[in-house]
Design an enzyme around this catalytic site. Structure first.
Site, PDB file in Angstrom:
ATOM      1  N   TYR A   1      31.878  76.578 100.481  1.00 35.20           N
ATOM      2  CA  TYR A   1      31.381  76.984  99.337  1.00 35.20           C
ATOM      3  C   TYR A   1      30.740  78.292  99.106  1.00 35.20           C
ATOM      4  O   TYR A   1      31.086  79.360  98.623  1.00 35.20           O
ATOM      5  CB  TYR A   1      30.905  76.176  98.481  1.00 35.20           C
ATOM      6  CG  TYR A   1      30.265  76.612  97.113  1.00 35.20           C
ATOM      7  CD1 TYR A   1      31.043  77.028  95.976  1.00 35.20           C
ATOM      8  CD2 TYR A   1      29.070  76.435  97.089  1.00 35.20           C
ATOM      9  CE1 TYR A   1      30.487  77.588  94.734  1.00 35.20           C
ATOM     10  CE2 TYR A   1      28.337  77.046  95.737  1.00 35.20           C
ATOM     11  CZ  TYR A   1      29.138  77.475  94.583  1.00 35.20           C
ATOM     12  OH  TYR A   1      28.478  77.915  93.599  1.00 35.20           O
TER      13      TYR A   1
ATOM     14  N   LEU B   1      28.334  77.624  81.918  1.00 40.27           N
ATOM     15  CA  LEU B   1      27.820  79.141  81.405  1.00 40.27           C
ATOM     16  C   LEU B   1      28.858  79.802  80.298  1.00 40.27           C
ATOM     17  O   LEU B   1      28.443  80.140  79.277  1.00 40.27           O
ATOM     18  CB  LEU B   1      27.744  80.036  82.603  1.00 40.27           C
ATOM     19  CG  LEU B   1      27.366  81.456  82.444  1.00 40.27           C
ATOM     20  CD1 LEU B   1      25.958  81.493  81.583  1.00 40.27           C
ATOM     21  CD2 LEU B   1      27.183  82.119  83.637  1.00 40.27           C
TER      22      LEU B   1
ATOM     23  N   ALA C   1      34.609  80.006  88.817  1.00 37.42           N
ATOM     24  CA  ALA C   1      34.274  79.712  90.331  1.00 37.42           C
ATOM     25  C   ALA C   1      34.766  78.386  90.735  1.00 37.42           C
ATOM     26  O   ALA C   1      35.017  77.566  89.860  1.00 37.42           O
ATOM     27  CB  ALA C   1      32.662  79.646  90.616  1.00 37.42           C
ATOM     28  N   TYR C   2      35.099  78.093  92.057  1.00 37.96           N
ATOM     29  CA  TYR C   2      35.479  77.012  92.458  1.00 37.96           C
ATOM     30  C   TYR C   2      34.075  76.380  93.005  1.00 37.96           C
ATOM     31  O   TYR C   2      33.480  76.734  93.861  1.00 37.96           O
ATOM     32  CB  TYR C   2      36.339  77.081  93.715  1.00 37.96           C
ATOM     33  CG  TYR C   2      36.884  75.713  94.335  1.00 37.96           C
ATOM     34  CD1 TYR C   2      38.081  75.205  94.283  1.00 37.96           C
ATOM     35  CD2 TYR C   2      35.953  74.976  95.208  1.00 37.96           C
ATOM     36  CE1 TYR C   2      38.433  74.014  94.693  1.00 37.96           C
ATOM     37  CE2 TYR C   2      36.255  73.769  95.710  1.00 37.96           C
ATOM     38  CZ  TYR C   2      37.593  73.260  95.518  1.00 37.96           C
ATOM     39  OH  TYR C   2      37.809  71.978  96.051  1.00 37.96           O
ATOM     40  N   THR C   3      33.792  75.335  92.261  1.00 41.61           N
ATOM     41  CA  THR C   3      32.225  74.863  92.504  1.00 41.61           C
ATOM     42  C   THR C   3      32.145  73.297  92.985  1.00 41.61           C
ATOM     43  O   THR C   3      31.231  72.896  93.122  1.00 41.61           O
ATOM     44  CB  THR C   3      31.558  74.949  91.206  1.00 41.61           C
ATOM     45  OG1 THR C   3      32.113  74.131  90.213  1.00 41.61           O
ATOM     46  CG2 THR C   3      31.240  76.449  90.468  1.00 41.61           C
TER      47      THR C   3
ATOM     48  N   ILE D   1      43.190  83.316  87.017  1.00 42.53           N
ATOM     49  CA  ILE D   1      42.546  84.542  87.769  1.00 42.53           C
ATOM     50  C   ILE D   1      42.970  84.697  89.529  1.00 42.53           C
ATOM     51  O   ILE D   1      42.757  85.698  89.982  1.00 42.53           O
ATOM     52  CB  ILE D   1      41.137  84.510  87.844  1.00 42.53           C
ATOM     53  CG1 ILE D   1      40.395  83.528  88.682  1.00 42.53           C
ATOM     54  CG2 ILE D   1      40.366  84.607  86.493  1.00 42.53           C
ATOM     55  CD1 ILE D   1      38.869  83.340  88.999  1.00 42.53           C
TER      56      ILE D   1
ATOM     57  N   GLY E   1      33.570  76.337  81.428  1.00 39.58           N
ATOM     58  CA  GLY E   1      32.639  75.616  82.241  1.00 39.58           C
ATOM     59  C   GLY E   1      31.196  75.697  81.681  1.00 39.58           C
ATOM     60  O   GLY E   1      31.210  76.155  80.383  1.00 39.58           O
TER      61      GLY E   1
END
Length: 288
Positions: A127, A13, A62-64, A39, A11
């Site tokens: 979210y 970051l 993360a689920y973004t 994860i 991703g």
């Protein structure tokens, strides 16, 4: 040497942390994404942490997909909440330093001044609800040396984000409509990555600490788009519109500016102005 697990390494970051890794010889980085380590498989994560003698977890996964989360609540919850809860349990059991990245979407966006860490969350989307649940799970388990870092409007030369989308659309169209009534802080992922690695050796807290990190300054998405095209010298007409003219499945905060005083005072870091960081990102984007 400190063994650091980076999740979500493909991703924005995670990719920026990869780019910085060579400058931190004191750390042994283990970069993983879903193909390397799911994860949501809690046992696999526990085994991986034991086998690799992990001492620090930086959870960038993360689920973004904010709008898709409205219809994929179980998946969003599994990634943003339950997997995070598992990290917190493992951090507590093994004395692991945990840095978890969260979001401005935990707030409802009706504030009239920048949100501080102690303001009451009130997420308006699936979210946001699942990200808050992850935060709360960490706080309830309360492992030592753990930070939750909320950020917002993240962009990078890597991945899918507003900057890259604007650049692509700008090549295809002469004019664009961009929402002008949502106000926040753009965050260059490279700056956030640098901040995380800068504060890492100084983390020493007995209870979970929540901090905010974005670039300095505020703008609307309209301002952001105008600035991107101005820097790139692209003659694109940007038309300001209201959120009601661009309906989305998930509700966005109208005002989600985050106050950074706590992270600055605690760790003595300097935070760049958003436009300066955008210039830096666009320079690098031209070479990708």
């Amino acid at each position: 040497m400190t063994n650091i697990l980076i999740t979500g390494s493909n991703g924005q970051l995670g990719s920026e942390l990869k780019a910085l890794a060579s400058h931190y010889a004191q750390y042994s980085f283990i970069f993983t994404d879903v193909d390397d380590l799911d994860i949501c498989n809690h046992k696999a994560v526990a085994d991986f942490i034991t086998e690799n003698q992990i001492q620090v977890i930086i959870n960038c996964a993360a689920y973004t997909a904010v709008d898709k989360a409205e219809t994929q609540e179980n998946l969003a919850n599994a990634i943003n909440h339950l997997a995070v809860k598992n990290f917190a349990q493992l951090a507590k059991a093994h004395g692991i330093t945990l840095i978890h990245v969260s979001t401005d979407y935990v707030f409802d966006g009706i504030n009239h001044k920048p949100y501080v860490e102690t303001d009451t969350p009130n997420p308006q989307s699936v979210y946001g609800v699942t990200k808050l649940a992850g935060e709360q799970a960490i706080q309830n388990i309360n492992p030592t040396n753990t930070l939750i870092i909320r950020t917002s409007w993240v962009y990078s030369r890597f991945g899918n984000n507003f900057v890259r989308t604007m650049l692509c659309l700008g090549k295809e169209r002469e004019s664009l409509n961009v929402v002008a009534d949502q106000i926040g802080n753009p965050t260059y992922a490279a700056d956030l990555a640098q901040a995380i690695l800068t504060i890492l050796p100084n983390i020493n807290n007995k209870s979970v600490k929540i901090l905010h990190y974005t670039n300095e300054g505020v703008c609307s998405w309209y301002d952001f788009a105008k600035t991107i095209f101005a820097i790139e010298k692209m003659a694109i007409k940007v038309n300001p519109i209201e959120s009601s003219q661009y309906p989305t499945p998930a509700k966005r905060p109208f005002y989600s500016v985050l106050n950074k005083k706590a992270i600055i005072e605690t760790y003595g870091i300097e935070i760049p102005y958003w436009r300066d960081s955008l210039v830096n990102c666009l320079k690098k984007t031209r070479t990708v």
